[in-house]
Design an enzyme around this catalytic site. Structure first.
Site, PDB file in Angstrom:
ATOM      1  N   GLU A 246      17.318  -0.515 -30.471  1.00  0.00           N
ATOM      2  CA  GLU A 246      18.010  -0.065 -29.021  1.00  0.00           C
ATOM      3  C   GLU A 246      16.950   1.350 -28.507  1.00  0.00           C
ATOM      4  O   GLU A 246      17.664   0.739 -27.393  1.00  0.00           O
ATOM      5  CB  GLU A 246      19.544  -0.082 -28.733  1.00  0.00           C
ATOM      6  CG  GLU A 246      20.153  -0.603 -28.120  1.00  0.00           C
ATOM      7  CD  GLU A 246      21.926  -0.363 -28.277  1.00  0.00           C
ATOM      8  OE1 GLU A 246      21.898  -1.731 -29.084  1.00  0.00           O
ATOM      9  OE2 GLU A 246      22.447   0.327 -28.148  1.00  0.00           O
ATOM     10  N   ARG A 272       9.578  11.487   5.638  1.00  0.00           N
ATOM     11  CA  ARG A 272      10.894  11.835   6.393  1.00  0.00           C
ATOM     12  C   ARG A 272      10.197  13.038   6.812  1.00  0.00           C
ATOM     13  O   ARG A 272      10.123  13.460   6.339  1.00  0.00           O
ATOM     14  CB  ARG A 272      11.959  11.959   5.444  1.00  0.00           C
ATOM     15  CG  ARG A 272      12.554  12.402   5.324  1.00  0.00           C
ATOM     16  CD  ARG A 272      13.914  12.742   7.056  1.00  0.00           C
ATOM     17  NE  ARG A 272      15.285  13.670   7.175  1.00  0.00           N
ATOM     18  CZ  ARG A 272      16.081  13.110   8.226  1.00  0.00           C
ATOM     19  NH1 ARG A 272      15.470  12.293   9.306  1.00  0.00           N
ATOM     20  NH2 ARG A 272      16.801  13.945   8.290  1.00  0.00           N
TER      21      ARG A 272
END
Length: 392
Positions: A246, A272
């Site tokens: 995990e 932007r």
């Protein structure tokens, strides 16, 4: 040190990205809406058909037999291709925390009974370990399993159990010898619907909202002795083995998600404009994006180093802990930076805001960042109660 994937793995990664973009669209972050169990299961079956929910399981039992490196590559592709990090997290928790313990410690009968359906997507698994009074201190579980003839009777509760609201099978850790320390825990496979097993309401979480999570309660839940994983007293060993999978392979999801958010942040900074120029040309913004890139690439190197060790069967405790620590901390900071670059737009619903919420739990589950540092320090021989020899 070859950092490139082979042709088969690259092809598999491309297929997973395309599948996730096509079939797993949407962020799954509707916080107040009732959880769509039917929709979740539909997507789960599709992921099963694609081989995602059982990839690391041997082919004899319905999986693809992927090693830790290939499994990490697949999870990275899933995190990159799908915006619903919560769904990807559920897939990884199912595979690495529940299925791999059955693969590594289950009997042949247990493997034949459970793994094919869990790999196909027909069934969903959950791993029950965490309790209200036993989070980081996993050896202090209060859930008890009392042996009675050929059965065990379970009493207690689990919390923060991923997939619990939809699970068909639970891998559960319980104390068979409360004062037995490392050898006092035992792992069980418990079917949903077993009398005495009940699941609470799904949590309303800050992040990973596409992953259903709930408490699980055991009130006189009778489990046949044939459902023990490994042997009685081997639960801590089972848990430790699952955590290696995990802490390495699951966190590859965040690598993919970070890559996706970094790319969109770069594109935003190029488009932007403020003060007549793209904001990416401002040193403060450019340097922030460089730092984002540095964190991602550094964490990725540590994760794949750990994955290669796991694939070789190394018993190294340091590499998985460092990988988990690096990825989780990098993910949170990258999320903060992505929000900052976007300014006001980062404060409203969107990719950066969603990723930041999904990244925050990464510092807590699978062992907190502090626990990972403890693990590394212990492996380095630090923290011993023995007094050092002092030369005079």
């Amino acid at each position: 040190m070859n950092l490139e994937f082979d042709a088969d793995t690259e092809e598999m990664r491309a297929m997973v990205v395309a599948f996730a973009q096509r079939e797993l669209a949407g962020r799954g972050d509707t916080a107040r809406a009732p959880f769509d169990t039917a929709g979740f299961r539909r997507r789960w079956r599709r992921a099963g058909e694609q081989g995602l929910v059982g990839g690391a399981v041997p082919a004899d039992y319905g999986g693809s037999g992927l090693d830790a490196v290939a499994s990490s590559a697949v999870m990275e592709a899933l995190g990159y291709g799908g915006e619903d990090t919560g769904f990807a997290f559920s897939v990884a928790a199912h595979l690495f925390a529940a299925l791999m313990p059955v693969v590594e410690f289950g009997t042949e009968e247990q493997k034949r009974e459970w793994l094919p359906g869990l790999c196909s997507g027909e069934l969903i698994a959950a791993h029950g370990i965490t309790e209200p009074e036993a989070g980081s201190d996993a050896l202090s579980l209060r859930t008890r399993a009392e042996r009675k003839g050929d059965e065990y009777v379970l009493h207690g509760s689990k919390c923060f159990t991923t997939n619990a609201p939809v699970a068909d099978v639970f891998v559960v850790q319980a104390a068979t010898e409360p004062s037995g320390g490392f050898f006092g825990l035992t792992a069980f496979v418990v079917e949903a619907g077993t009398p005495g097993l009940s699941v609470g309401a799904p949590y309303d979480k800050v992040g990973l909202r596409g992953s259903p999570t709930a408490d699980v309660h055991f009130d006189g839940c009778v489990v046949p002795a044939g459902r023990v994983l490994g042997t009685e007293g081997a639960g801590a060993t089972v848990f430790s083995a699952s955590m290696k999978w995990e802490r390495v392979c699951l966190f590859a999801i965040y690598l993919g998600a970070m890559r996706r958010v970094l790319e969109s942040t770069i594109a935003y900074a190029k488009e932007r404009e403020q003060f007549g120029s793209p904001i990416g040309g401002f040193q403060a913004v450019g340097h922030r994006i460089v730092d984002m890139t540095l964190r991602l690439e550094s964490a990725r190197l540590l994760l794949y180093k750990a994955a290669r060790g796991l694939a070789r069967g190394d018993q190294d405790e340091i590499a998985p802990a460092l990988a988990k620590l690096a990825v989780s901390e990098a993910a949170v900071q990258l999320g903060l930076d992505a929000v900052q670059v976007r300014g006001g737009l980062g404060m409203v619903g969107g990719e950066a805001e969603t990723f930041l919420r999904d990244a925050l739990p990464a510092r807590v589950f699978s062992g907190t960042s502090e626990i990972q540092k403890n693990n590394v320090a212990r492996a380095l021989g630090l923290g011993s109660n023995r007094r050092p020899n002092r030369r005079r």
